[in-house]
Design an enzyme around this catalytic site. Sequence first.
Site, PDB file in Angstrom:
ATOM      1  N   ASN A 108      47.846   9.476  -4.798  1.00 49.89           N
ATOM      2  CA  ASN A 108      46.835   9.107  -5.790  1.00 49.89           C
ATOM      3  C   ASN A 108      45.770  10.169  -5.998  1.00 49.89           C
ATOM      4  OD1 ASN A 108      46.607   8.001  -3.059  1.00 49.89           O
ATOM      5  ND2 ASN A 108      44.567   7.336  -3.655  1.00 49.89           N
ATOM      6  N   THR A 143      47.226  -3.255  -2.767  1.00 49.33           N
ATOM      7  CA  THR A 143      46.747  -3.380  -1.389  1.00 49.33           C
ATOM      8  C   THR A 143      47.483  -4.512  -0.676  1.00 49.33           C
ATOM      9  OG1 THR A 143      44.568  -2.529  -1.987  1.00 49.33           O
ATOM     10  CG2 THR A 143      44.691  -3.850   0.024  1.00 49.33           C
ATOM     11  N   CYS A 179      38.352   4.677  -4.027  1.00 48.48           N
ATOM     12  CA  CYS A 179      37.780   4.139  -2.787  1.00 48.48           C
ATOM     13  C   CYS A 179      37.002   5.226  -2.053  1.00 48.48           C
ATOM     14  CB  CYS A 179      38.873   3.630  -1.859  1.00 48.48           C
ATOM     15  SG  CYS A 179      40.349   3.154  -2.701  1.00 48.48           S
ATOM     16  N   HIS A 190      47.233  -2.988 -12.466  1.00 51.01           N
ATOM     17  CA  HIS A 190      46.113  -2.386 -13.218  1.00 51.01           C
ATOM     18  C   HIS A 190      46.227  -0.876 -13.387  1.00 51.01           C
ATOM     19  CE1 HIS A 190      43.341  -0.690 -10.015  1.00 51.01           C
ATOM     20  NE2 HIS A 190      44.051  -1.494  -9.242  1.00 51.01           N
TER      21      HIS A 190
HETATM   22  N1  PLP Z   1      48.169   2.537  -3.201  1.00 48.91           N
HETATM   23  C1  PLP Z   1      47.812   3.578  -3.978  1.00 48.91           C
HETATM   24  C2  PLP Z   1      48.580   4.852  -3.905  1.00 48.91           C
HETATM   25  C3  PLP Z   1      46.723   3.451  -4.844  1.00 48.91           C
HETATM   26  O1  PLP Z   1      46.369   4.484  -5.610  1.00 48.91           O
HETATM   27  C4  PLP Z   1      46.017   2.219  -4.889  1.00 48.91           C
HETATM   28  C5  PLP Z   1      44.835   2.066  -5.745  1.00 48.91           C
HETATM   29  O2  PLP Z   1      44.173   2.994  -6.096  1.00 48.91           O
HETATM   30  C6  PLP Z   1      46.455   1.170  -4.065  1.00 48.91           C
HETATM   31  C7  PLP Z   1      47.536   1.366  -3.230  1.00 48.91           C
HETATM   32  C8  PLP Z   1      45.758  -0.160  -4.066  1.00 48.91           C
HETATM   33  O3  PLP Z   1      46.118  -0.900  -5.204  1.00 48.91           O
HETATM   34  P1  PLP Z   1      45.181  -2.105  -5.705  1.00 48.91           P
HETATM   35  O4  PLP Z   1      43.984  -1.478  -6.349  1.00 48.91           O
HETATM   36  O5  PLP Z   1      46.034  -2.853  -6.683  1.00 48.91           O
HETATM   37  O6  PLP Z   1      44.840  -2.938  -4.525  1.00 48.91           O
END
Ligand code: PLP
Length: 379
Positions: free
Chosen positions: A149, A70, A323, A199
Site C-alpha cells: 500500500n 482489516t 494509518c 472502499h
Molecule cells: N491491507 C492493506 C494492504 C491496506 O492498504 C488496507 C487499508 O489501507 C487494509 C489492509 C485495511 O483495509 P480496511 O481499511 O478495509 O480495514
Amino acid sequence: MIYLDSAATTAVRREVIEAMWPYLTAEFGNPSSHHSLGEAAAQALKAARATIAQLLGCRASEIIFTSGGTEADNLAIKGIALAAPRCRHIVTSTIEHEAVLESCGYLHRHHGFEITYLPVDRQGLISLEHAAAAIRPDTTLCSIMLANNEVGTIQPIQELAGIAHAAGVPIHTDAVQAAGALDLNIGNLGVDALSLSGHKFGAPKGTGLLYLRGRLTIEPVLHGGGQERGRRSGTESVAGAVALAKAFQMAETSRLESAQRLSKLRDDFIAAVLSFVPSAILTGDSVKRLPGSASFCFPETSGEAVLLYLEEHEIICSSGSACAAGADRPSHVLLAMGLEPAIAQTAVRFTLSESTTAEELSRVALTIRDAIHSLTRSK
Ligand code: PLP
C-alpha cells in the site's frame, strides 16, 4: 482539487449507490428472517456472493463477507492459525499492513506462535529463496501481501503459493490494494485465502471479504448467530454485499484498460518528478508496481511539509499509508527496504484513480518542483 490518494480510499460510485439503495430502503430485510422481506434480502446476498465468486473464479461458499480488509486479514490469520494450534509458526513479511502484522503479533503474545518476518530488498520485494527456507514442519500459514500500500511493489504470489503448497502450507494474500489493478483469479494466483476491501474500489467503507478455500477450516473471530456458515457471525450487510459485488464487477470490467492507461500516466509522472527534482528517490520497484502508484522520498524536506504545500495548492496525496500518516515515526515499510530513517521521513505517496488525467499530473509534477524548491531554500 486533484485527488491522488486512492490507496487510502475512493468515492462510492454512483452505480454502486443505485445498486445498494433498494437494500437500504424498501428491501431492508434481515437475510436470516423467514418471511418474504428476509428472503428477498437473502436472495440479494446470494446473488452478490455468486457475482463475486464468478469474478474471483471460486465457489460462492468460499466467500465470507466482512467489514473490510482489516477484518478479513484478522480472520484469515487468527482463524487459520487457531484452527490448527499444534502448528505454531507463521511466515509473513516485514512490509505487511498493520492488519496482518498486528494479527501475527497477537498470536505471538497470547498464543505463543513464532513469527518469521521475511526481509525485503531495496525495491520492497521478498526473495523466494528466503520464503522457502523460512517454512518449517510446524508452519501453519504463509501470509504475504499481493501489492504494497505504500510503495506499490507487487510480490510473486503465484511462485510463493507453489513453494508453500510444496511444503503443505496454506497461503493467504492481502490483495486489498490490488483490486481493479491486478488479476485476482484464485486459480491463477493459487492462494488459499485472499482479503479484499470495498472502499479501495468504489464500494463504501465497512465492506470487504475473505476468500477461503473450501477445505480449509478456521476458528471464527466473531462468535454469535452463525452467519456466513458459522465463520463470521453477525447480520450481514446486504446493501454492503450488493455494493461490493457491483463495485468489483465494474473494477474488473475496466481493469485491463485502466491498468494500461494508469501505468503510462504513472511512468510519465515519475519521469517528470525525477527530472524536476533530481534529488528525489523513487521508492518501490520501477516495473513490478501497481499501475496507479508513484511514491518518492524528497531528501532535505519532510513528507508532512510537502503534503501541506501540495494541499495549499489543492493537491491531495499522502505521506504513506493512511494509518501511518500523521504518526511521527518513519514508515516500517521504507525502513524494511533499507532507507535511512531521516530519508524515510520525507516520503510522499501519489495514488492515481480512473479519473486522473495527464494534465492534472503535469500540474502536480510542477507543483512538486516548486514545493521542493521552496522547502529546501527555506531551510
Ligand atoms: N491491507 C492493506 C494492504 C491496506 O492498504 C488496507 C487499508 O489501507 C487494509 C489492509 C485495511 O483495509 P480496511 O481499511 O478495509 O480495514
